[in-house]
Design an enzyme around this catalytic site. Structure first.
Site, PDB file in Angstrom:
ATOM      1  N   ASP A 116       0.831  -1.029  -0.045  1.00  0.00           N
ATOM      2  CA  ASP A 116       0.202  -0.068  -0.029  1.00  0.00           C
ATOM      3  C   ASP A 116       0.899   1.123  -0.035  1.00  0.00           C
ATOM      4  O   ASP A 116       1.510   1.509   1.129  1.00  0.00           O
ATOM      5  CB  ASP A 116      -0.867  -0.120   1.296  1.00  0.00           C
ATOM      6  CG  ASP A 116      -1.563   1.182   1.658  1.00  0.00           C
ATOM      7  OD1 ASP A 116      -1.356   2.296   0.756  1.00  0.00           O
ATOM      8  OD2 ASP A 116      -2.199   1.358   2.539  1.00  0.00           O
ATOM      9  N   GLN A 120       0.938   6.504   1.152  1.00  0.00           N
ATOM     10  CA  GLN A 120       1.489   7.480   1.789  1.00  0.00           C
ATOM     11  C   GLN A 120       3.126   7.619   1.464  1.00  0.00           C
ATOM     12  O   GLN A 120       3.994   8.133   2.182  1.00  0.00           O
ATOM     13  CB  GLN A 120       1.509   7.268   3.230  1.00  0.00           C
ATOM     14  CG  GLN A 120       0.298   7.214   3.894  1.00  0.00           C
ATOM     15  CD  GLN A 120      -0.458   8.800   3.877  1.00  0.00           C
ATOM     16  OE1 GLN A 120       0.303   9.694   3.541  1.00  0.00           O
ATOM     17  NE2 GLN A 120      -1.664   8.929   4.022  1.00  0.00           N
ATOM     18  N   LYS A 139      -3.266  12.072  -3.177  1.00  0.00           N
ATOM     19  CA  LYS A 139      -2.126  12.410  -2.376  1.00  0.00           C
ATOM     20  C   LYS A 139      -0.867  12.966  -2.815  1.00  0.00           C
ATOM     21  O   LYS A 139      -0.110  13.108  -2.221  1.00  0.00           O
ATOM     22  CB  LYS A 139      -2.075  11.210  -1.418  1.00  0.00           C
ATOM     23  CG  LYS A 139      -3.146  10.750  -0.641  1.00  0.00           C
ATOM     24  CD  LYS A 139      -3.100   9.527   0.361  1.00  0.00           C
ATOM     25  CE  LYS A 139      -4.347   8.812   0.618  1.00  0.00           C
ATOM     26  NZ  LYS A 139      -4.806   9.604   1.677  1.00  0.00           N
ATOM     27  N   CYS A 188      -8.678   6.206   9.875  1.00  0.00           N
ATOM     28  CA  CYS A 188      -8.947   4.645   9.203  1.00  0.00           C
ATOM     29  C   CYS A 188      -8.003   3.837   9.460  1.00  0.00           C
ATOM     30  O   CYS A 188      -7.644   2.932   8.742  1.00  0.00           O
ATOM     31  CB  CYS A 188      -8.785   4.984   7.809  1.00  0.00           C
ATOM     32  SG  CYS A 188     -10.266   6.239   7.112  1.00  0.00           S
TER      33      CYS A 188
HETATM   34  N1  PMP Z   1      -3.747   3.634   2.636  1.00  0.00           N
HETATM   35  C1  PMP Z   1      -3.004   4.328   3.248  1.00  0.00           C
HETATM   36  C2  PMP Z   1      -1.971   4.093   4.220  1.00  0.00           C
HETATM   37  C3  PMP Z   1      -3.930   5.664   3.238  1.00  0.00           C
HETATM   38  O1  PMP Z   1      -3.094   6.655   4.121  1.00  0.00           O
HETATM   39  C4  PMP Z   1      -4.923   5.820   2.651  1.00  0.00           C
HETATM   40  C5  PMP Z   1      -5.594   7.206   2.583  1.00  0.00           C
HETATM   41  N2  PMP Z   1      -5.863   7.815   3.766  1.00  0.00           N
HETATM   42  C6  PMP Z   1      -5.536   4.842   1.870  1.00  0.00           C
HETATM   43  C7  PMP Z   1      -4.868   3.577   1.935  1.00  0.00           C
HETATM   44  C8  PMP Z   1      -6.778   4.799   1.204  1.00  0.00           C
HETATM   45  O2  PMP Z   1      -6.566   5.733  -0.008  1.00  0.00           O
HETATM   46  P1  PMP Z   1      -7.893   6.359  -0.856  1.00  0.00           P
HETATM   47  O3  PMP Z   1      -9.002   6.832  -0.041  1.00  0.00           O
HETATM   48  O4  PMP Z   1      -7.397   7.413  -1.812  1.00  0.00           O
HETATM   49  O5  PMP Z   1      -8.181   4.946  -1.804  1.00  0.00           O
END
Ligand code: PMP
Length: 411
Positions: free
Chosen positions: A199, A202, A225, A365
């Site tokens: 993932d 970040q 991001k 989250c």
């Molecule tokens: N993984 C991480 C580590 C994140 O910080 C985020 C966004 N906060 C996501 C996944 C999900 O990204 P998105 O909402 O753009 O799909």
């Protein structure tokens, strides 16, 4: 040398007052602002080239298709993937991770297998695997963290076995600010015959990514991001896996031949891109990559380290302020989660907003991580390349003023 003052000039949104104070935007881990160059690309696309891609032979359709596919090549270069066939456009990291869990998961995971993630994952790197485990009868396991919030590689080694089909971890945490040792983990996972999903939500905006040297099997990130718009993202996958995977969505654009009972798919990467894509968004993502590369990813990383090296000791010196994650600024990204003693992080974030400083508060989250840390919520300041040392000072001053206000009722 990065000149944040000069870079800031590209971001019109930063030049405004919030609650009568000049805005300091420190919510970049949630989403970043967009430079003029990206905004101009969107406007130009809709003003001059808007048409649907791949199907048309007219000039606008050819231009739109050309620019859309040129963005794919930019992403390939950005990630150092071997070929554009390995670059799939999605709606964001969440979609990318869901697609791997559904498509690779359904093809390769069965009852008795194991899926391994870590305690520091974002919900979008937890729930798709929970669902896969429920669908298949596989078991979901968690890698523990060290006291400072690093992945515990010894623990990882002890739980990753021949039964492990998939390991999926964040490259960089959206709460702790740590950067995980992906290459080392890839070796551990591959030795046991599993695959590694990363993932990169970040990490891709902040550090140079090379999927070949990371040796991950999949890598996911979001455009919004990293200076592009919402609704765009990327799934990189090694060709050998993508070829064996079924599309997750079906419809126009992704087909080769459609019969009454059966159909066949286009070749990679288009077999995964059903329906009209976010054409303007993808082209803007290409512009965002051009923009970040014109500054230089290595320089961005170095500058953010410098900024964190500047602000972290000042924050650490504030009595009653707890900072989560590593103490050493050289081992962190620009994400700093914190709590002020006896104050709810929502109150802290609201008070900082009164000072014009935008930070986030909540569980980010990452509910399992916060439970692991033993807190219900944190405040989080997250820096990007357009933030300055003056922004960092404003954060520190605003926290001190908040503390003073709640202790003595005056600012
Ligand atoms: N993984 C991480 C580590 C994140 O910080 C985020 C966004 N906060 C996501 C996944 C999900 O990204 P998105 O909402 O753009 O799909």
């Amino acid at each position: 040398m990065i000149s944040p003052e000069q870079i800031r000039q590209d971001f019109p949104i930063l030049f405004q007052e919030v609650n009568d104070e000049p805005l300091v935007y420190l919510d970049n881990a949630a989403t970043t602002q967009k430079p003029k160059q990206v905004l101009a690309t969107m406007t130009h696309y809709y003003s001059a080239n808007n048409a649907n891609v791949h199907r048309g032979v007219h000039t606008l359709a050819e231009r739109a298709t050309h620019d859309y596919e040129a963005a794919r090549e930019k992403v390939r270069r950005f990630l150092n993937a071997q070929e554009t066939a390995e670059i799939i456009f999605t709606r964001g990291t969440t979609t990318s991770l869901n697609w791997v869990a559904q498509s690779y998961g359904d093809a390769f995971v069965k009852a008795g297998d194991e899926i391994v993630i870590s305690y520091m994952e974002h919900h979008s790197n937890i729930i798709p695997w929970q669902q896969l485990a429920k669908r298949t009868g596989a078991t979901l396991k968690y890698i523990e963290l060290t006291e400072e919030g690093f992945l515990d590689l010894e623990h990882a080694t002890s739980i990753i076995s021949e039964k492990t089909k998939i390991v999926s971890v964040a490259h960089a945490s959206n709460v702790l600010g740590v950067i995980n040792p992906i290459q080392e983990l890839a070796t551990i996972v591959h030795e046991k015959g599993g695959i590694l999903v990363v993932d990169g939500a970040q990490s891709a905006p902040h550090i140079k990514i090379d999927v070949q040297s990371l040796d991950c099997d999949f890598f996911a990130f979001s455009g919004h991001k990293m200076c592009a718009t919402t609704g765009t993202g990327v799934l990189y996958g090694k060709r050998k896996w993508l070829e064996q995977m079924e599309p997750v969505e079906f419809g126009g654009e992704m087909i080769d031949f459609v019969g009454l009972q059966d159909s066949t798919w286009k070749e990679l990467p288009w077999k995964f891109e059903a329906g009209t894509p976010n054409i303007a968004g993808v082209i803007a993502l290409g512009a965002a990559i051009d923009y970040l590369e014109s500054i230089g990813l290595a320089g961005i990383h170095q500058y953010e380290e410098e900024l964190v090296g500047y602000v972290l000791p000042k924050l650490q010196a504030i009595e009653g302020l707890t900072i989560y994650g590593p103490k050493d600024p050289t081992q962190r990204t620009g994400v700093i989660s914190f709590n002020l003693e006896n104050l709810h992080p929502h109150d802290v974030a609201t008070a900082l907003d009164m000072e014009g400083v935008a930070v986030r508060a909540g569980h980010h989250c990452a509910q399992p991580l916060l439970k692991y840390l033993g807190v219900a919520a944190t405040a989080r300041a997250s820096f990007y390349v357009y933030n300055t040392k003056a922004d960092a000072d404003r954060l520190v001053q605003a926290i001190l003023a908040t503390k003073e206000f709640f202790q003595h009722g005056t600012i």
